[in-house]
Design a protein around this motif. Sequence first.
Motif, PDB file in Angstrom:
ATOM      1  N   LEU A 213       0.828  -1.205   0.000  1.00  0.00           N
ATOM      2  CA  LEU A 213       0.000   0.000   0.000  1.00  0.00           C
ATOM      3  C   LEU A 213       0.864   1.259   0.000  1.00  0.00           C
ATOM      4  O   LEU A 213       0.483   2.286  -0.570  1.00  0.00           O
ATOM      5  N   LYS A 214       2.028   1.185   0.628  1.00  0.00           N
ATOM      6  CA  LYS A 214       2.934   2.338   0.637  1.00  0.00           C
ATOM      7  C   LYS A 214       3.481   2.630  -0.760  1.00  0.00           C
ATOM      8  O   LYS A 214       3.955   3.753  -1.016  1.00  0.00           O
ATOM      9  N   LEU A 215       3.415   1.655  -1.658  1.00  0.00           N
ATOM     10  CA  LEU A 215       3.888   1.855  -3.032  1.00  0.00           C
ATOM     11  C   LEU A 215       2.873   2.639  -3.870  1.00  0.00           C
ATOM     12  O   LEU A 215       3.221   3.171  -4.926  1.00  0.00           O
ATOM     13  N   LEU A 216       1.624   2.688  -3.390  1.00  0.00           N
ATOM     14  CA  LEU A 216       0.587   3.412  -4.130  1.00  0.00           C
ATOM     15  C   LEU A 216       0.842   4.923  -4.067  1.00  0.00           C
ATOM     16  O   LEU A 216       1.303   5.449  -3.057  1.00  0.00           O
ATOM     17  N   LYS A 217       0.527   5.607  -5.132  1.00  0.00           N
ATOM     18  CA  LYS A 217       0.641   7.064  -5.178  1.00  0.00           C
ATOM     19  C   LYS A 217      -0.721   7.658  -5.530  1.00  0.00           C
ATOM     20  O   LYS A 217      -1.366   7.224  -6.491  1.00  0.00           O
ATOM     21  N   TYR A 218      -1.156   8.621  -4.752  1.00  0.00           N
ATOM     22  CA  TYR A 218      -2.456   9.260  -4.949  1.00  0.00           C
ATOM     23  C   TYR A 218      -2.296  10.730  -5.300  1.00  0.00           C
ATOM     24  O   TYR A 218      -1.309  11.377  -4.921  1.00  0.00           O
ATOM     25  N   LYS A 219      -3.288  11.244  -6.020  1.00  0.00           N
ATOM     26  CA  LYS A 219      -3.477  12.685  -6.061  1.00  0.00           C
ATOM     27  C   LYS A 219      -4.151  13.036  -4.735  1.00  0.00           C
ATOM     28  O   LYS A 219      -5.194  12.453  -4.408  1.00  0.00           O
ATOM     29  N   PRO A 220      -3.579  13.925  -3.943  1.00  0.00           N
ATOM     30  CA  PRO A 220      -4.113  14.150  -2.596  1.00  0.00           C
ATOM     31  C   PRO A 220      -5.496  14.793  -2.605  1.00  0.00           C
ATOM     32  O   PRO A 220      -5.936  15.358  -3.605  1.00  0.00           O
ATOM     33  N   ALA A 221      -6.154  14.696  -1.454  1.00  0.00           N
ATOM     34  CA  ALA A 221      -7.461  15.330  -1.279  1.00  0.00           C
ATOM     35  C   ALA A 221      -7.301  16.845  -1.310  1.00  0.00           C
ATOM     36  O   ALA A 221      -6.229  17.393  -1.012  1.00  0.00           O
ATOM     37  N   ILE A 222      -8.380  17.518  -1.672  1.00  0.00           N
ATOM     38  CA  ILE A 222      -8.369  18.985  -1.729  1.00  0.00           C
ATOM     39  C   ILE A 222      -9.468  19.543  -0.833  1.00  0.00           C
ATOM     40  O   ILE A 222     -10.617  19.077  -0.867  1.00  0.00           O
ATOM     41  N   TYR A 223      -9.084  20.521  -0.022  1.00  0.00           N
ATOM     42  CA  TYR A 223     -10.043  21.231   0.835  1.00  0.00           C
ATOM     43  C   TYR A 223      -9.807  22.715   0.635  1.00  0.00           C
ATOM     44  O   TYR A 223      -8.714  23.227   0.865  1.00  0.00           O
ATOM     45  N   LYS A 224     -10.847  23.415   0.176  1.00  0.00           N
ATOM     46  CA  LYS A 224     -10.723  24.822  -0.205  1.00  0.00           C
ATOM     47  C   LYS A 224      -9.598  24.937  -1.249  1.00  0.00           C
ATOM     48  O   LYS A 224      -9.664  24.301  -2.274  1.00  0.00           O
ATOM     49  N   LEU A 225      -8.549  25.700  -0.976  1.00  0.00           N
ATOM     50  CA  LEU A 225      -7.487  25.829  -1.978  1.00  0.00           C
ATOM     51  C   LEU A 225      -6.335  24.864  -1.770  1.00  0.00           C
ATOM     52  O   LEU A 225      -5.369  24.892  -2.525  1.00  0.00           O
ATOM     53  N   PHE A 226      -6.415  23.991  -0.780  1.00  0.00           N
ATOM     54  CA  PHE A 226      -5.220  23.291  -0.328  1.00  0.00           C
ATOM     55  C   PHE A 226      -5.301  21.779  -0.486  1.00  0.00           C
ATOM     56  O   PHE A 226      -6.370  21.183  -0.321  1.00  0.00           O
ATOM     57  N   THR A 227      -4.145  21.180  -0.789  1.00  0.00           N
ATOM     58  CA  THR A 227      -4.033  19.730  -0.673  1.00  0.00           C
ATOM     59  C   THR A 227      -3.880  19.414   0.816  1.00  0.00           C
ATOM     60  O   THR A 227      -3.126  20.077   1.523  1.00  0.00           O
ATOM     61  N   VAL A 228      -4.616  18.399   1.277  1.00  0.00           N
ATOM     62  CA  VAL A 228      -4.692  18.128   2.712  1.00  0.00           C
ATOM     63  C   VAL A 228      -4.544  16.631   2.991  1.00  0.00           C
ATOM     64  O   VAL A 228      -4.679  15.798   2.103  1.00  0.00           O
ATOM     65  N   LYS A 229      -4.292  16.334   4.260  1.00  0.00           N
ATOM     66  CA  LYS A 229      -4.281  14.950   4.710  1.00  0.00           C
ATOM     67  C   LYS A 229      -5.719  14.460   4.814  1.00  0.00           C
ATOM     68  O   LYS A 229      -6.607  15.195   5.258  1.00  0.00           O
ATOM     69  N   CYS A 230      -5.944  13.212   4.420  1.00  0.00           N
ATOM     70  CA  CYS A 230      -7.315  12.686   4.403  1.00  0.00           C
ATOM     71  C   CYS A 230      -7.329  11.246   4.913  1.00  0.00           C
ATOM     72  O   CYS A 230      -6.506  10.422   4.505  1.00  0.00           O
ATOM     73  N   LYS A 231      -8.262  10.941   5.809  1.00  0.00           N
ATOM     74  CA  LYS A 231      -8.422   9.571   6.289  1.00  0.00           C
ATOM     75  C   LYS A 231      -8.898   8.692   5.138  1.00  0.00           C
ATOM     76  O   LYS A 231      -9.713   9.109   4.316  1.00  0.00           O
ATOM     77  N   TRP A 232      -8.386   7.461   5.102  1.00  0.00           N
ATOM     78  CA  TRP A 232      -8.702   6.565   3.988  1.00  0.00           C
ATOM     79  C   TRP A 232      -8.814   5.137   4.509  1.00  0.00           C
ATOM     80  O   TRP A 232      -8.108   4.750   5.437  1.00  0.00           O
ATOM     81  N   ASN A 233      -9.720   4.371   3.941  1.00  0.00           N
ATOM     82  CA  ASN A 233      -9.946   2.997   4.383  1.00  0.00           C
ATOM     83  C   ASN A 233      -9.704   2.011   3.246  1.00  0.00           C
ATOM     84  O   ASN A 233     -10.063   2.279   2.091  1.00  0.00           O
TER      85      ASN A 233
END
Length: 260
Positions: free
Chosen positions: A104-124
Amino acid sequence: MENLIDRGSDRPWQGALLDKKEVDEIKTKVMDSDEVYQLPKSDYGGCANDEEFIQAKSTIPNILYKLNGTKVVCVIDEQGNVTDFEFTQAPKNPAVAKELERCLKLLKYKPAIYKLFTVKCKWNFWYDGNKSLLPEVPEEPEEQISNVEAEKKVEDKVFDTVEQQPSFPGGEGAMFSYISNNLRYPQKAAENCVQGRVVVKFIVEKDGSISNVEVNRSVDRDLDNEAMRVIKNMPKWNPAKQNGTEVRAYYYVPVTFRLK
């Protein structure tokens, strides 16, 4: 300054500029997935989904079969990395859990966006594994059954565990690609932002055809129905074998619905 454009999001944030304190709070907070304006997104390294990616990257053969019921809570950080793993339901073998985390650490995501910012997001992540590995249900005593009835019962028996599992033509990767290419996201579910993983149970008959399709793990009626539709329309499989003979066998497939 109003109507700021939200980079990369199809849901622009309409609001005033934030001060530094508010910006710092946004950047440090770990958002829930239902809070963000745009969910994390991955192409799974060219694979159809995370299951296919893990199967391709893992050094443990058939790792998906060993993840039955595994549930992982993690974070997709602002760089799109998968971090902060917590197993809410771990596989029995600690080595399998460690290998899943590595993949799973090998996966690369486009990060979540909140307002104007890329942010940390909980994921299951949730993996059903292969329920065909469950023990067989004991049969009723056959003392009073005639030879003809006994042969008929064996012929009609649906196996949970077999020497050779049924398989989709081309393998598991081809199966997930088929599902991905033929899945149509139900409009109502998309409008209501309904996502999840539907687990479908079915029988692979001795001739490779699919029968008795049903939902083993439900998410939403529309998603359930679409998952069953795709499974029912699959081409013929390679049937299961027991003692060198084609037999009927149960199979479970997770069908993931994720809004992009």
